[in-house]
Structures are given as structure tokens and as C-alpha cells.
Design an enzyme around this catalytic site. Structure first.
Site, PDB file in Angstrom:
ATOM      1  CD  GLU A 205      -3.136  -0.352   0.248  1.00  0.00           C
ATOM      2  OE1 GLU A 205      -3.011   0.712  -0.414  1.00  0.00           O
ATOM      3  OE2 GLU A 205      -3.961  -1.010  -0.669  1.00  0.00           O
TER       4      GLU A 205
ATOM      5  CD  GLU B 159      -1.153  -1.112  -4.713  1.00  0.00           C
ATOM      6  OE1 GLU B 159      -1.142  -2.229  -4.998  1.00  0.00           O
ATOM      7  OE2 GLU B 159      -2.182  -0.506  -4.031  1.00  0.00           O
ATOM      8  CD  GLU B 160      -2.617   5.135  -0.062  1.00  0.00           C
ATOM      9  OE1 GLU B 160      -1.979   5.843   0.738  1.00  0.00           O
ATOM     10  OE2 GLU B 160      -3.679   4.455  -0.019  1.00  0.00           O
TER      11      GLU B 160
END
Length: 326
Positions: A210, A213-214
Site C-alpha cells: 500500500e 502504491e500510494e
């Protein structure tokens, strides 16, 4: 994650309730089921419709009654998976004779797995007393409880699992983001990267993914620092949210265009002074825990790969205190 609504605090699995509006499939004959127990003898049965074809069904070895082919589960029940079209009325009759036989045999739970293309058969099953246990994108699982006493059928997935990532660098700056969509959109709030743990994904792997990805930042998982449980969250499911500490392996930020408005390294003290953080009890506790961990005054939970009787998994525990006792 493609769904920002689920990402704010993370989620396991979303099980949407199928609507009782069933497509009708043509009565093009009866085909074979895919599974059959070793106790079931296979034979052919002819049926009449616009065109006469065969259904491979099972004949109970003791009673001689035609029943659905099944595999037995570990809890005194049976399961069948249907893979080819059937006439709904013939399926209903076969289901009735099967239930009668399984009742005589003392079976308990009955599971029927219907692929998406055969959803039309669900109506017949529901009329016989089956209910929806869970659904995935490519199948529907129905279940029936035979004994008179209360059923012990497990409910469908009850929780979603999410993470919040505490990533702090050597300058005591924390990695934060502003979201482009969702509940915090346009509010100027800087928050930890958050997200949903995927099916089959471990918490520590999900947190690393995560953050990447962010923000584009590479990290190494350190520990789970705390977790929060709430109920009646997304689609009335319960929610488990894990606060994870990660070590940055890179510093360059490349924010995700679809979901992140901005990302930056922010001084820790500046982050904690945000009204958004100060005004929410959960976030105040989170910052206190993260501060204590950064200062060496708190120990979280480290994953250890362990084996159980029938599967592999990860045990998260306080390794420091356990080692101090030996």
C-alpha cells in the site's frame, strides 16, 4: 486499491447480497456434475424436454434413490458443485430426493456451489429452503441445514482488514498523504497511507504494498504496533485496522495519480499538531504509540512464520519481551 471508499480505514472481503431476480436458462438438457463422492455410484438418467439428453447423477448405494453427486465435508455435511446447465424443475426434483436421502443418512449441512452462468438454478434451491452463505465474483454458495436443532453453519466473511502505515525517516519526518477521493477529499488533512489487505495477503506484505502504491516509497515492515476493531462499517461488516510501522528504504515520492492528491515527508511534531489528529481520540492514541515506538519505549508485534496442523501462517507477537525471559 481501486476503491477509495474501502481504503480510508481498510477492509476482508465484501460480500454483496445477490438480488432475487434470476435469469432463465433454456432447458437444453442435463449435463454432468463435476464432483462425486467415492460412496456414490454414477449412472445415467434420461429426461424429457424439447430435446432429450442425459444427466449424470448419483444413485445412493443403499437406497437406490437418485441423488446429487457430492463430496463429504469434515463436519458431517455434504457439498456439490454444479458445472453444467440443468432444467430448473428437474434440478428441484433431484434436490428434493437428495435432501430426503441425506436426512435419512443423518447429514447436517448441505452446500451447493453455483457458478455465475448457472445462477438461474438458485431460485429452485431457495424454494427448497437453501439460503445464500456467500458470493464471489464467479460463483454463489448456498447452504441448507438438515437437523432440527440450531445450525452451526459459519456466517460469511465478517470482517475487512486494513492497515495504516507509520513510516518515519532518519530526520524524524513521517510519510503522509492527502486523498483525492473519499471521506477526506478536499479537507487538507495529512494522514498515514492506508489501505485494504487483499485476499491471501499477509498484513505485513499488504502494508508494504500500500505504501508503494500510494507514495512510490519502498519500505521494510517493522512491526504491528496496535489494532482497532469496529462494527457496522462498510456494508455492515466489522472492521480490523492494523497500525503498522515500516522502515523507509527510499525517500523519493511518486504519488499515485488516481487516489492521492499529494504526499510528503512531514516533521513528526507538525503532523501531531494537526487539529484533525488532536480532535480524534483514536488518532491521539495512535500518535502516542508511534512516538513511544520511535523513542524505543514501546514494543509491537513481529511476524513469525509458523505451521499449524493443516496450514502455514504468521504469528505476530512481542519478541523482545519473550526473549528477555530466556
Amino acid at each position: 486499491m481501486s476503491c477509495r471508499l474501502a481504503k480510508s480505514y481498510g477492509f476482508i472481503r465484501l460480500l454483496m447480497k445477490p438480488r432475487l431476480r434470476f435469469p432463465r436458462f433454456p432447458a437444453d438438457g442435463f449435463s454432468a456434475f463435476r464432483s462425486c463422492s467415492t460412496a456414490t455410484r454414477i449412472r445415467s438418467m434420461s429426461a424429457s424436454s424439447s430435446s432429450s439428453t442425459n444427466l449424470m447423477a448419483g444413485e445412493d448405494a443403499n437406497s437406490g434413490v437418485t441423488v446429487l453427486p457430492v463430496v463429504e465435508d469434515k463436519y458431517g455435511g455434504v457439498m456439490t458443485e454444479i458445472s453444467h446447465p440443468m432444467d430448473p424443475s428437474a434440478f428441484s426434483a433431484l434436490l428434493q430426493s437428495s435432501l430426503s436421502t441425506w436426512t435419512t443418512q443423518g447429514k447436517k449441512g448441505v452446500w451447493i456451489k453455483l457458478p455465475r452462468q448457472l445462477i438461474g438454478l438458485a431460485e429452485a434451491a431457495v424454494k427448497e429452503g437453501f439460503w445464500f452463505q456467500h458470493a464471489e465474483k464467479d460463483y454463489l454458495m448456498l447452504v441448507y441445514w438438515i437437523p432440527i436443532e440450531g445450525d452451526t453453519i459459519p456466517s460469511n466473511a465478517s470482517h475487512r482488514v486494513g492497515i495504516g502505515a507509520f513510516v518515519i525517516n532518519h530526520r524524524k519526518e513521517v510519510l503522509v498523504v492527502q486523498e483525492k477521493t473519499g471521506r477526506f477529499q478536499g479537507q487538507g488533512i495529512w494522514k498515514f497511507p492506508t489501505g485494504v489487505v487483499n485476499e491471501g495477503e499477509y498484513i505485513h506484505d499488504g502494508s508494504v504494498r500500500e505504501v508503494k502504491e500510494e507514495t512510490g516509497v519502498d519500505t521494510e515492515f517493522v512491526q504491528v504496533l496496535a489494532f482497532r476493531q469496529t462494527h457496522k462499517a462498510f456494508f455492515e461488516k466489522s472492521d480490523l485496522f492494523f497500525v503498522c510501522m515500516l522502515k523507509p528504504l527510499s525517500l523519493e515520492i511518486n504519488a499515485q495519480e488516481t487516489e492521492i492528491e499529494a504526499a510528503q515527508w512531514m516533521p513528526w511534531e507538525e503532523y501531531t499538531k494537526q487539529p484533525f489528529v488532536q480532535n480524534h481520540e483514536l488518532l491521539r492514541y495512535m500518535t502516542a504509540i508511534c512516538s513511544a515506538k520511535a523513542n524505543g519505549d514501546y514494543e509491537g508485534f513481529t511476524p513469525l512464520r509458523v505451521s499449524a496442523p493443516d496450514q502455514q501462517g504468521n504469528l505476530y507477537f512481542n519478541t523482545r519481551d519473550l526473549r528477555s525471559r530466556h
